[in-house]
Design an enzyme around this catalytic site. Sequence first.
Site, PDB file in Angstrom:
ATOM      1  N   GLY A 146     -12.986 -11.622  -8.663  1.00  0.00           N
ATOM      2  CA  GLY A 146     -11.818 -12.109  -7.927  1.00  0.00           C
ATOM      3  C   GLY A 146     -10.522 -11.765  -8.625  1.00  0.00           C
ATOM      4  O   GLY A 146      -9.509 -11.463  -7.980  1.00  0.00           O
ATOM      5  N   GLU A 173       1.042  15.332  -0.034  1.00  0.00           N
ATOM      6  CA  GLU A 173       0.816  16.654  -0.664  1.00  0.00           C
ATOM      7  C   GLU A 173      -0.431  17.321  -0.088  1.00  0.00           C
ATOM      8  O   GLU A 173      -1.120  18.062  -0.783  1.00  0.00           O
ATOM      9  CB  GLU A 173       0.653  16.509  -2.181  1.00  0.00           C
TER      10      GLU A 173
END
Length: 401
Positions: free
Chosen positions: A357, A380
């Site tokens: 978590g 890109e």
Amino acid sequence: MDHKNQSSGSKVDRYQHHDYYHIDELLNEDHLLARDAVREWVKSEVSPIIEDYSERGECPTHLFKQLAEIGAFGPSLPVQYGGGGMDEIAYGVIMQELERGDSGIRSMASVQGSLVMYPIFRFGSEEQRLKYLPKLGSGEYIGCFGLTEPDHGSNPNGMTTHFKDDGDHVVLNGSKMWITNSPLADIAVVWAKNPEGKIQGLIVEKGMPGFSAPEIHGKWSLRASITGELVFEDVRVPKSNILPSVVGLKGPLSCLSKARYGIAWGAIGAALDCYDSALRYSLERIQFGKPIGQFQLTQKKLAEMITEITKAQLLAWRLGSLANGGKATPAQISMAKRNNVFMALEIAREARQIHGGMGITNEYPCMRHMMNLETVLTYEGTHDIHLLITGMDVTGLNAFG
Ligand code: TGC
Ligand code: FAD
């Protein structure tokens, strides 16, 4: 474990060097000096603030001048034109260290060096070089690169931004989308179609009437990097601002080759940061009375991460050697960009899992890198476009058209 005590709290950067195959032995003294200097800068100037800036969705603009000072703008461009005068591997290791800090910080440097300084250096007149490059190299000017349009991303050849002749000026109309740094930029290198329908580059300056650069909001990725549009409404640009030495799509694509090369190295930095954090966490986090790093499934994750990082490092180093000899082909660069960014994204996801978590919080860098890398996978040239470039290269058959 007391997460508060163990957390970066004041955001102390505990990153340690990982070099499983002794790749440092393939680097020379200049590479190592550049790498270590940028690493120290990232530790002192980027790591303490980056989670905060990312959370707020703000670009740490004060870093532009510092990036210039550490030589991050155009490391492999000549010194007399504002660059660092180093080789392509030095450029690569600098990008790796910057992206170890954050992909957005690496983007600030990629755009300035490879997409703004490089086209002016390679395709500009001597007058343009002398006018703009020293100011860009020192961070006095911020630049941006306008290729993508709202309706033309992967296919820039279809662009509709265009200019008409008007005496000693041209008149520019159209718009660009997803432009890194555009709202801050003093100049934009813009790719547009000339009256014959051929692509040319123009240097458009902030303040030219009819030119605006509104910010794009709402990004969940690259949050410490500013992104915007470029809008041109009858902008009169002096003809002396046209880049004289290239016509056609190969102009902007050559710049992309330079920037994609840097990303192939940069992504390794993001992967290393995630691996480093996951490895440390796996040794410190106790469950079932043992460090989680003692469970085979955690070891599988870590072993596969360092294997993939090592393969990516070797790919980047070999690409750098080819680039130093002027032999790296665009398709080889595509392969490395695609492989290394995907590798880094997978590692960010695995590293996030190892943190349980806590991995979704800003106490650890994995989720930020993961979100950033979703952009890096797309800009890109997308993951799939680079696959098709490799496919075209090996078959000789063009899947695009
Ligand atoms: P095609 O016919 O293949 O090529 C046209 C001309 O360009 C040459 N060329 C290249 N030259 C240098 N480097 C490259 N990578 C090159 N790729 C091609 C080619 O030889 C040809 O030359 P000539 O002399 O014959 O005219 O063009 P196409 O229209 O079929 O397009 C091919 C394709 C799809 C691969 C290309 O359009 C492409 O790469 N699309 C992806 C677009 C893209 O990458 N956009 C990126 C925008 S900038 C950005 O994302 C910045 S993010 C910045 C940050 O924050 O870090
Ligand atoms: P599209 O081209 O519409 O693609 C959508 C999907 O279709 C993708 O999955 C793509 O792979 C797929 N696809 C497209 N064509 C094909 C095909 N032939 N075969 C199979 N699949 C295909 N651009 C600039 O010019 N300058 C910048 O500074 C810049 N910075 C950016 C910063 C950020 C944060 C982002 C998100 C983007 C930036 N870009 C910049 C734009 C970026 O380069 C484009 O987003 C990218 O090239 C993809 O274009 P697109 O988003 O229009 O997607």
